[in-house]
Design a protein around this motif. Structure first.
Motif, PDB file in Angstrom:
ATOM      1  N   LEU A 113      77.999  30.158  31.432  1.00 14.08           N
ATOM      2  CA  LEU A 113      79.110  31.114  31.510  1.00 14.08           C
ATOM      3  C   LEU A 113      79.105  31.887  32.817  1.00 14.08           C
ATOM      4  O   LEU A 113      80.132  32.018  33.482  1.00 14.08           O
ATOM      5  CB  LEU A 113      79.036  32.097  30.334  1.00 14.08           C
ATOM      6  CG  LEU A 113      79.429  31.561  28.971  1.00 14.08           C
ATOM      7  CD1 LEU A 113      79.111  32.576  27.887  1.00 14.08           C
ATOM      8  CD2 LEU A 113      80.911  31.219  28.951  1.00 14.08           C
ATOM      9  N   VAL A 114      77.958  32.402  33.190  1.00 11.56           N
ATOM     10  CA  VAL A 114      77.861  33.212  34.400  1.00 11.56           C
ATOM     11  C   VAL A 114      78.080  32.359  35.636  1.00 11.56           C
ATOM     12  O   VAL A 114      78.701  32.799  36.610  1.00 11.56           O
ATOM     13  CB  VAL A 114      76.502  33.947  34.453  1.00 11.56           C
ATOM     14  CG1 VAL A 114      76.301  34.641  35.775  1.00 11.56           C
ATOM     15  CG2 VAL A 114      76.391  34.940  33.306  1.00 11.56           C
ATOM     16  N   LEU A 123      81.947  34.042  43.178  1.00  8.70           N
ATOM     17  CA  LEU A 123      83.048  34.832  43.720  1.00  8.70           C
ATOM     18  C   LEU A 123      82.613  36.200  44.237  1.00  8.70           C
ATOM     19  O   LEU A 123      83.325  36.818  45.020  1.00  8.70           O
ATOM     20  CB  LEU A 123      84.127  35.015  42.648  1.00  8.70           C
ATOM     21  CG  LEU A 123      84.695  33.722  42.049  1.00  8.70           C
ATOM     22  CD1 LEU A 123      85.648  34.032  40.910  1.00  8.70           C
ATOM     23  CD2 LEU A 123      85.369  32.891  43.128  1.00  8.70           C
ATOM     24  N   VAL A 124      81.457  36.689  43.793  1.00 10.18           N
ATOM     25  CA  VAL A 124      80.987  38.020  44.177  1.00 10.18           C
ATOM     26  C   VAL A 124      79.636  37.881  44.881  1.00 10.18           C
ATOM     27  O   VAL A 124      78.646  37.528  44.236  1.00 10.18           O
ATOM     28  CB  VAL A 124      80.845  38.931  42.937  1.00 10.18           C
ATOM     29  CG1 VAL A 124      80.416  40.325  43.334  1.00 10.18           C
ATOM     30  CG2 VAL A 124      82.140  38.963  42.136  1.00 10.18           C
ATOM     31  N   PRO A 125      79.588  38.141  46.184  1.00 13.59           N
ATOM     32  CA  PRO A 125      78.360  37.884  46.953  1.00 13.59           C
ATOM     33  C   PRO A 125      77.096  38.536  46.387  1.00 13.59           C
ATOM     34  O   PRO A 125      76.050  37.888  46.334  1.00 13.59           O
ATOM     35  CB  PRO A 125      78.692  38.440  48.342  1.00 13.59           C
ATOM     36  CG  PRO A 125      80.176  38.345  48.437  1.00 13.59           C
ATOM     37  CD  PRO A 125      80.682  38.589  47.041  1.00 13.59           C
ATOM     38  N   ASP A 126      77.161  39.791  45.969  1.00 10.06           N
ATOM     39  CA  ASP A 126      75.958  40.439  45.430  1.00 10.06           C
ATOM     40  C   ASP A 126      75.509  39.794  44.122  1.00 10.06           C
ATOM     41  O   ASP A 126      74.312  39.617  43.886  1.00 10.06           O
ATOM     42  CB  ASP A 126      76.190  41.940  45.215  1.00 10.06           C
ATOM     43  CG  ASP A 126      76.254  42.706  46.527  1.00 10.06           C
ATOM     44  OD1 ASP A 126      75.739  42.190  47.540  1.00 10.06           O
ATOM     45  OD2 ASP A 126      76.828  43.812  46.536  1.00 10.06           O
ATOM     46  N   CYS A 127      76.459  39.436  43.292  1.00 15.08           N
ATOM     47  CA  CYS A 127      76.126  38.765  42.030  1.00 15.08           C
ATOM     48  C   CYS A 127      75.571  37.374  42.301  1.00 15.08           C
ATOM     49  O   CYS A 127      74.642  36.926  41.636  1.00 15.08           O
ATOM     50  CB  CYS A 127      77.353  38.678  41.135  1.00 15.08           C
ATOM     51  SG  CYS A 127      77.933  40.263  40.531  1.00 15.08           S
ATOM     52  N   LEU A 167      71.893  37.654  43.364  1.00 12.66           N
ATOM     53  CA  LEU A 167      71.028  37.974  42.228  1.00 12.66           C
ATOM     54  C   LEU A 167      70.876  36.776  41.284  1.00 12.66           C
ATOM     55  O   LEU A 167      69.777  36.459  40.827  1.00 12.66           O
ATOM     56  CB  LEU A 167      71.574  39.182  41.472  1.00 12.66           C
ATOM     57  CG  LEU A 167      70.764  39.676  40.289  1.00 12.66           C
ATOM     58  CD1 LEU A 167      69.370  40.104  40.736  1.00 12.66           C
ATOM     59  CD2 LEU A 167      71.478  40.830  39.616  1.00 12.66           C
ATOM     60  N   PHE A 168      71.969  36.089  41.015  1.00 19.15           N
ATOM     61  CA  PHE A 168      71.931  34.924  40.139  1.00 19.15           C
ATOM     62  C   PHE A 168      71.106  33.812  40.766  1.00 19.15           C
ATOM     63  O   PHE A 168      70.320  33.145  40.098  1.00 19.15           O
ATOM     64  CB  PHE A 168      73.362  34.451  39.848  1.00 19.15           C
ATOM     65  CG  PHE A 168      73.451  33.409  38.766  1.00 19.15           C
ATOM     66  CD1 PHE A 168      73.223  33.740  37.438  1.00 19.15           C
ATOM     67  CD2 PHE A 168      73.777  32.104  39.074  1.00 19.15           C
ATOM     68  CE1 PHE A 168      73.318  32.777  36.432  1.00 19.15           C
ATOM     69  CE2 PHE A 168      73.873  31.141  38.077  1.00 19.15           C
ATOM     70  CZ  PHE A 168      73.646  31.485  36.757  1.00 19.15           C
ATOM     71  N   TRP A 169      71.261  33.596  42.072  1.00 15.16           N
ATOM     72  CA  TRP A 169      70.492  32.569  42.762  1.00 15.16           C
ATOM     73  C   TRP A 169      69.011  32.875  42.705  1.00 15.16           C
ATOM     74  O   TRP A 169      68.196  31.977  42.515  1.00 15.16           O
ATOM     75  CB  TRP A 169      70.944  32.457  44.204  1.00 15.16           C
ATOM     76  CG  TRP A 169      72.248  31.756  44.365  1.00 15.16           C
ATOM     77  CD1 TRP A 169      73.205  31.582  43.414  1.00 15.16           C
ATOM     78  CD2 TRP A 169      72.740  31.146  45.527  1.00 15.16           C
ATOM     79  NE1 TRP A 169      74.264  30.908  43.932  1.00 15.16           N
ATOM     80  CE2 TRP A 169      74.013  30.630  45.229  1.00 15.16           C
ATOM     81  CE3 TRP A 169      72.247  30.997  46.808  1.00 15.16           C
ATOM     82  CZ2 TRP A 169      74.787  29.954  46.159  1.00 15.16           C
ATOM     83  CZ3 TRP A 169      73.024  30.328  47.739  1.00 15.16           C
ATOM     84  CH2 TRP A 169      74.278  29.814  47.414  1.00 15.16           C
ATOM     85  N   GLN A 170      68.656  34.142  42.877  1.00 16.28           N
ATOM     86  CA  GLN A 170      67.246  34.527  42.789  1.00 16.28           C
ATOM     87  C   GLN A 170      66.693  34.209  41.402  1.00 16.28           C
ATOM     88  O   GLN A 170      65.565  33.745  41.264  1.00 16.28           O
ATOM     89  CB  GLN A 170      67.066  36.002  43.124  1.00 16.28           C
ATOM     90  CG  GLN A 170      67.272  36.316  44.580  1.00 16.28           C
ATOM     91  CD  GLN A 170      67.294  37.814  44.854  1.00 16.28           C
ATOM     92  OE1 GLN A 170      67.375  38.635  43.948  1.00 16.28           O
ATOM     93  NE2 GLN A 170      67.241  38.163  46.137  1.00 16.28           N
ATOM     94  N   SER A 171      67.500  34.454  40.382  1.00 16.50           N
ATOM     95  CA  SER A 171      67.076  34.146  39.006  1.00 16.50           C
ATOM     96  C   SER A 171      66.903  32.647  38.812  1.00 16.50           C
ATOM     97  O   SER A 171      65.931  32.203  38.196  1.00 16.50           O
ATOM     98  CB  SER A 171      68.104  34.689  38.005  1.00 16.50           C
ATOM     99  OG  SER A 171      68.221  36.080  38.123  1.00 16.50           O
TER     100      SER A 171
END
Length: 145
Positions: free
Chosen positions: A17-18, A24-28, A31-35
């Motif tokens: 889902l995420v 679309l949102v660079p900060d998100c 963070l998601f890539w780090q996860s």
């Protein structure tokens, strides 16, 4: 044991889902890539979660290059992002995978590499030698450990 199964199922659903919105949102995205990177290098990550992650990355790469190749908008992934993910995918700990899961993992990974290498319309073509060299080096390092 059923709790762990439901946690895994929920995590896979959440990742899917995420992943559809996060680029679309660079900060998100960061963070998601780090996860994702953390889950890829963690030795205890469930194999089904790893398979979900490779599917997400494959979808990102394929969809992002479709959009950027069509000239309809800026690319959310650059070549460095693609190379980094390919390297992380090649270093995944496969020792705990069953033979069937390992076969599925290798098949998905190799198909992704093949798609990147065989599509000459993508901007990544000029970086193919670097991509292949860095992935081969990572895979060799993983097998020698």
């Amino acid at each position: 044991m059923t709790e762990m199964g439901s946690v895994t199922t929920n995590l896979k659903a959440l990742l899917k889902l995420v992943s559809n919105r996060v680029l679309l949102v660079p900060d998100c995205k960061r963070l998601f890539w780090q996860s994702l990177h953390a889950m890829l290098v963690e030795k205890g990550t469930d194999a089904s979660v790893l398979l979900t992650i490779i599917d997400i990355i494959k979808d990102w790469i394929e969809n992002d290059f479709k959009v950027s190749g069509a000239g309809t908008g800026p690319s959310a992934l650059n070549v460095k992002d693609v190379i980094t993910f390919l390297q992380k995918l090649s270093l995944v700990d496969k020792q705990s995978m069953s033979a069937s899961v390992l076969e599925e993992w290798e098949g998905k990974y190799l198909k992704l590499l093949y798609r990147l290498c065989s599509d000459t319309t993508r901007s990544v073509v000029c970086f193919l030698p670097f991509i292949l060299e860095s992935v081969v080096i990572c895979r060799n390092a993983a097998y020698s450990m």
